[in-house]
Design a protein around this motif. Structure first.
Motif, PDB file in Angstrom:
ATOM      1  N   SER A 598       0.831  -1.196   0.000  1.00 43.10           N
ATOM      2  CA  SER A 598       0.000   0.000   0.000  1.00 43.10           C
ATOM      3  C   SER A 598       0.871   1.253   0.000  1.00 43.10           C
ATOM      4  CB  SER A 598      -0.956   0.006   1.189  1.00 43.10           C
ATOM      5  OG  SER A 598      -0.241   0.167   2.373  1.00 43.10           O
ATOM      6  N   LYS A 602       0.852   4.207  -2.701  1.00 38.08           N
ATOM      7  CA  LYS A 602       0.738   5.579  -2.216  1.00 38.08           C
ATOM      8  C   LYS A 602       1.869   6.422  -2.809  1.00 38.08           C
ATOM      9  CE  LYS A 602      -0.831   6.864   2.406  1.00 38.08           C
ATOM     10  NZ  LYS A 602      -0.522   6.392   3.753  1.00 38.08           N
TER      11      LYS A 602
ATOM     12  N   LEU B 168      -6.890  -7.196   0.537  1.00 38.70           N
ATOM     13  CA  LEU B 168      -5.685  -7.175  -0.293  1.00 38.70           C
ATOM     14  C   LEU B 168      -5.097  -8.572  -0.420  1.00 38.70           C
ATOM     15  CD1 LEU B 168      -3.884  -5.132  -1.741  1.00 38.70           C
ATOM     16  CD2 LEU B 168      -2.463  -5.079   0.284  1.00 38.70           C
TER      17      LEU B 168
END
Lengths: 637, 497
Positions: A598, A602, B168
């Motif tokens: 993530s 980002k 995820l």
């Protein structure tokens, strides 16, 4: 009838456990005691039937696990071995049940206590009457569970809780070996049923298998693994640490579980598996060594302890060592004999100690007792009987069984046997010294308790004293009466047929006379000797302690086993657990896994947003570069 | 069978969900609750009937239904064998219990919550019945959506992070599986599982395909090192969500391993045994040690789930009847016991609003009934003989021992650690002096909690003493699976020579 013996305690436990609050303390005490007493009477009758008529049976109750090749039933097997165990278990249990009525009379949780006791009895009976290894394992863990409940019975005491968990987990370590043993048995024989296994053993005598690149004889490996289990349950050296701590439980529990019955399960296991062990002389020697080491080591610690229950606990440990080295030299029947007599006198000692503790209002330190033999006449005499029997004073029960163990160790005729014999004699002397130390410090000398006056020390109620009479009789007579039966003399020459297997019959010779007389003589001499050093001339002991301080501390701290294990296993597991959790799960997996992913997205999206500046000339510039790039590519192609 | 019983069991909860969703009064929670309870109970009864009608001696698929969905491409095909029937019953058994427990745990949007649960039931039953890869994939993935919502909407403080992590992980795994399914269709022209069993898949491609399926199943099991979503998901999920997650969702992966990995790719499965054993061992030992150090009750139990599922994956890849039957049994057992443990945590969490172990202690004095049931499940979890936990673990270890001594030995160490962390947890929560004055105010289990927990305790003990009904249901199917596996392997090795 077998079913009744086994299920009566279970019913008692259920009634007292689930309906204890409704029916009240008295009713649950009476129900449980009554049911277990009936079971005891029935087992005595059964035992008689087995001796006289050679009764034996194997009842199958129900199917348990059946999968692939594995096929296991719930069963009840009655033969000589299980009949003896039935008597020991139900008799001591019944006595302890009755005794507890008095001992626990001030406790707010009496039905729960009685329920645990009965449940324990049930689990123990399931263990001894099994006809296969898996049901044995069920009983094995079942008694461990009840022991866990009972050690931690006073659940508010942190020490009791720790002791309970420790007992369970150390036992699990033993069970780990035991379980692997069962797997191996199944792997080799394709069954876990005693009879089918025992019949095949001879075929696999020379069967080897590889493990960790090393070749092992399968029979040796099986015997070794099963013995690990036995070591855990019977508190042999290295796996003994739980037994002294288990004294946190109420004293009747110590008498029943940690003296007479559960801790002897390991001995029972080895005896039950004699048809396998007989083919593994190496492991038998190993058992002898472990047994004699435990006997000596536990006795050495018992010499310097001050807690009355811990002394007896170490004494139990030591006596279990005797039983093991008896099995190690092939004298399985003698091991059973010692198990049988030990159940009486050790239960007597524990219950006697309970009576003392009760009289002293829960004081267990023998330094804070003394001089009360006139105030506790009955307890005093019971303790004397128990001590005489334990130390092997001539013609009491311990005399017969212990001397036979030493004799057969000698007759084994190999180096290990002679060592065992010598250590057996030496330990017998130690046993006598620490036992008399306990008696003299508790009952003789000066009164040392500052918390209560000597006049307030009073004898226990009748309900606690009466059961002791039975045990006292057993401690005095059981050796003399049953010696022929257990040795297989006279009319009982074939008594053990079928339940214990001897590859070669036990030697019928006798060792030299001096060996025979040595132990009783030394044991008798040690009484005045102990009297002298513990009462008359205390400076001798003090001098000895002061001049050998390190040795004293070493013994006092129980050879530092607890400290060592704490560092080796407890602390290191905790550190490892924390490391895995915080460092690997947190800093490696999560950081580079989902969080990393993530963050990566980002990062790129932030970069991408930076691109969107809103200035036309920048966009135009980028477009220009793009166009020229595309043009270049086309031209080159 | 003319009556499409499987489809009925699959669709019934969704019908209930639709009723609730379009029910008129938005404020009347009771109606929604009763509808959902009724529907799920009816489904449980139906599934019991299914079990009763099920022929244990036959190893083939029964109650098969087949309908054309996309012509010449995908058929809707469902059917069950001895392996799947137990999972269906587990699902229909746990769902109503979850719905009863919802009573007190969910404070807002109850209707939506019930809809999510019922929808999830449909999907999960679908997973266990599908005999077509595409159908399986659809059910498998769709089942995650309600779970995602349950965590994301009704979860605790860090619910968004957890839901995201959950999604995820599972998504990444599943994408690969989808690719693999498409590949299989290209290669063989069918996605029908039964047909595929017979045709067999080209050994050349098995390894890659196996890995693709594995990545999806490993995440959901979860196996080390893709397990970190589970503790977070459990901690944030509401009680009923945790229960469904632990009891059923994780089992979809175990089921997938048996049905697809072993069944479709026998040669690759044999090839990857060391990998699975290695990861399972790490899961057992590593997570047990981690569980030992947890300060949060739910996290501890979540980690213990990873360890228990480690036994399951190990058992499956022993390819022995004992190992696979043990794994199936262990999954059922874990479904019951972990569900109960999460409910137990929920019970005290609701009263104390903290899951921190150190805030507890001495519960037995104020909640004796709770202490008893919690003890039963603690013992079940540490695998005491006489509970279902023992039977599963024992059979798995027995099977493993046949195949590899070393692996079985190391795995057995996990049993010691299991006793350590569970007993320590129990001791810190239930025993000891009351140190936190809040505890004195606690009330013992109420009626509905008592009913749920004693039902679970009862089931765990009954099947611990008499596991035969479950074991005999699976044995024929497991045997035929192993035969299929071995014959494939033999042909392959013969071809190589």
């Amino acid at each position: 009838m077998e079913k009744l013996i086994i299920f009566l305690p279970l019913f008692a436990s259920i009634i007292s456990g689930f309906f204890g609050k409704k029916i009240g303390n008295k009713a649950s005490q009476i129900t449980t005691s009554l049911f277990v007493s009936i079971a005891a009477l029935l087992s005595i009758y059964l035992f008689y039937d087995v001796i006289i008529n050679g009764y034996s049976s194997n009842v199958i109750i129900a199917k348990w696990i059946s999968s692939g090749l594995l096929d296991v039933n719930w069963s009840i097997k009655i033969d000589q071995l299980s009949a003896i165990m039935l008597v020991v278990v139900t008799l001591v249990s019944a006595i302890v049940h009755i005794y507890s009525i008095g001992y626990m009379s001030h406790d707010p949780h009496q039905p729960r206590f009685m329920s645990y006791l009965s449940l324990f009895t049930f689990a123990m009976l399931v263990l001894v009457t099994s006809d296969n290894f898996l049901q044995l394992f069920f009983g094995w863990e079942g008694v461990g569970l009840c022991s866990y409940f009972l050690i931690g019975f006073w659940f508010k005491k942190p020490s009791a809780n720790s002791a309970a968990i420790k007992a369970f987990i150390v036992n699990r370590v033993g069970d780990f070996g035991f379980a692997l043993g069962i797997f191996l048995i199944f792997y080799i024989f394709g069954t876990v049923n005693y009879e089918q296994v025992f019949n095949q053993v001879v075929l696999y005598e020379d069967n080897n298998l590889k493990f960790l690149g090393l070749e092992f004889n399968s029979i040796n490996l099986i015997c070794f693994l099963l013995f690990i289990g036995a070591m855990g349950k019977s508190a042999q050296i290295f796996l003994h640490t739980w037994l002294p701590d288990a004294m946190e439980g109420p004293t009747p529990v110590s008498a029943l579980i940690h003296a007479a019955t559960m801790v002897t399960a390991g001995v029972f296991l080895v005896v039950r598996c004699s048809p396998i062990y007989e083919y593994s002389p190496i492991i038998l020697n190993f058992i002898t060594i472990i047994g004699m080491s435990t006997a000596l080591f536990a006795a050495s610690i018992a010499l310097v302890q001050d807690d009355i229950k811990k002394i007896i606990a170490y004494s139990t440990c030591s006596q279990l060592g005797y039983m093991f080295f008896a099995t190690g030299v092939g004298a399985y029947n003698i091991a059973m004999f010692h198990l049988f007599t030990h159940a009486f006198f050790k239960a007597l000692l524990f219950l006697g100690a309970g009576s003392i503790i009760h009289s002293f209002k829960d004081e267990q330190d023998i330094k804070k007792m003394g001089g009360v033999y006139k105030h506790l006449p009955y307890t005093y005499s019971f303790m004397i009987i128990g001590t005489l029997a334990l130390t092997g004073f001539p013609f009491l029960s311990g005399f017969y069984s212990k001397d036979l163990i030493i004799e057969f160790a000698y007759l084994k005729g190999n180096t290990v046997g002679y060592y065992a014999c010598a250590i057996g004699i030496f330990t017998a002397v130690l046993t006598s010294v620490y036992s008399w130390r306990l008696i003299f410090k508790t009952f003789h000398g000066n009164y040392n308790n500052k918390n209560q006056s000597i006049s307030s020390v009073h004898e226990s109620p009748l309900v606690m004293l009466l059961p002791l009479i039975i045990l006292a009789i057993g401690s005095i007579l059981s050796g003399f009466i049953f010696k022929d039966l257990f040795i297989g003399h006279g009319n009982f020459i074939n008594f053990w047929d079928g339940s214990i297997f001897f590859l070669e019959p036990l030697s019928a010779e006798h060792p030299p006379k001096y060996i025979l007389y040595l132990t009783p003589v030394l044991v008798t001499i040690s009484i005045p000797f102990s009297y002298y050093i513990f009462l008359k001339n205390k400076s001798f002991i003090n001098g000895l302690v002061n001049s050998n301080r390190p040795v004293y501390l070493f013994l006092k701290n129980k050879w530092y086993f607890d400290e060592l294990y704490e560092i080796l296993f407890v602390k290191s597991s905790k550190i490892l657990g924390k490391y895995f959790w915080k460092k690997i799960d947190g800093l490696v997996i999560d950081r580079f896994g989902p969080d990393g992913l993530s963050n990566l997205f980002k990062y790129f999206s932030i970069k991408a947003t930076k691109f969107q500046t809103g200035f036309i000339y920048q966009y135009a510039f980028v477009m220009l570069i793009g166009f020229s790039l595309i043009l270049t590519i086309i031209i080159i192609k | 069978m003319d009556f499409p019983i499987l489809s009925s069991i699959i669709i019934l909860p969704t019908i209930g969900a639709i009723f609730i969703l379009f029910g008129r009064s938005s404020s009347n929670y009771n109606a929604a609750k009763y509808i959902s309870l009724f529907v799920s109970l009816a489904n449980f009864v139906l599934s019991l009937y299914l079990w009763y009608e099920f022929d244990k001696n036959s190893s083939g698929f029964q109650f098969v239904e087949q309908r054309v969905w996309l012509k010449d491409f995908i058929n809707y095909k469902v059917g069950i064998d001895g392996i799947s029937v137990l999972f269906i019953i587990l699902t229909t058994f746990i769902t109503p219990l979850c719905i009863i427990s919802v009573n007190s745990t969910i404070k807002y949007r109850l209707k939506d919550f019930l809809v999510a649960i019922l929808f999830m039931e449909t999907m999960m039953i679908g997973v266990f019945c599908s005999l077509d890869l595409v159908i399986f994939y659809l059910f498998f993935e769709a089942g995650l959506i309600p779970m995602f919502l349950i965590i994301g909407i009704w979860g605790g403080e860090r619910r968004v992070y957890s839901a995201f992590k959950f999604f995820l992980y599972t998504l990444l795994g599943s994408v690969l599986m989808l690719v693999a399914i498409i590949t299989i269709y290209w290669m063989t022209g069918t996605t029908d599982v039964v047909e595929l069993y017979q045709i067999g898949i080209n050994p050349k491609f098995q390894n890659l395909l196996w890995l693709a399926f594995f990545s999806s199943f490993a995440v959901k099991t979860p196996m080390w090192p893709v397990h970190t979503w589970l503790p977070d998901a459990h901690v944030e999920a509401p009680t009923a969500g945790s229960v469904l997650l632990a009891a059923i969702l994780l089992k979809m992966a175990g089921y997938g391993f048996i049905r697809f990995s072993v069944g479709l790719f026998p040669i690759a499965s044999e090839f990857f045994v060391p990998l699975v054993f290695g990861l399972s061992l790490i899961a057992i030992i590593y997570t047990s040690l981690v569980a030992l150090m947890q300060e949060d009750m739910k996290k501890l139990i979540a980690y213990s789930s990873v360890a228990h599922m480690g036994f399951v994956t190990m058992g499956i890849f022993t390819m022995t009847p004992e190992g696979i039957e043990g794994s199936i049994f262990q999954m059922i057992s874990h479904g019951i016991i972990s569900a109960a443990l999460f409910l137990c945590v929920g019970v005290v969490y609701e009263r104390m609003h903290t899951r921190e172990i150190s805030k507890y202690g001495g519960l037995v004095s104020v909640m004796p009934r709770y202490a008893i049931v919690f003890m039963v499940f603690t013992l079940g979890s540490l695998g005491l003989p006489g509970t279902t936990g023992f039977v599963g673990e024992f059979l798995i270890l027995l099977g493993t021992f046949k195949v590899n001594f070393l692996v079985a030995t190391i795995a057995s160490l996990g049993v010691i650690l299991g006793a350590a962390y569970m007993l320590w947890l129990y001791r810190r929560i239930v025993f000891g002096e009351i140190s936190n004055s809040e505890i004195n105010k606690l009330k013992d289990l109420n009626k509905s909690e008592m009913i749920i927990l004693s039902l679970l305790a009862f089931t765990s003990i009954i099947f611990g003493f008499y596991p035969d009904p479950l074991l005999s249901t699976t044995s024929a199917s497991v045997e035929s699976l192993i035969n299929l596996f071995n014959s494939n392997l033999n042909i392959y090795t013969a071809g190589k020579l």
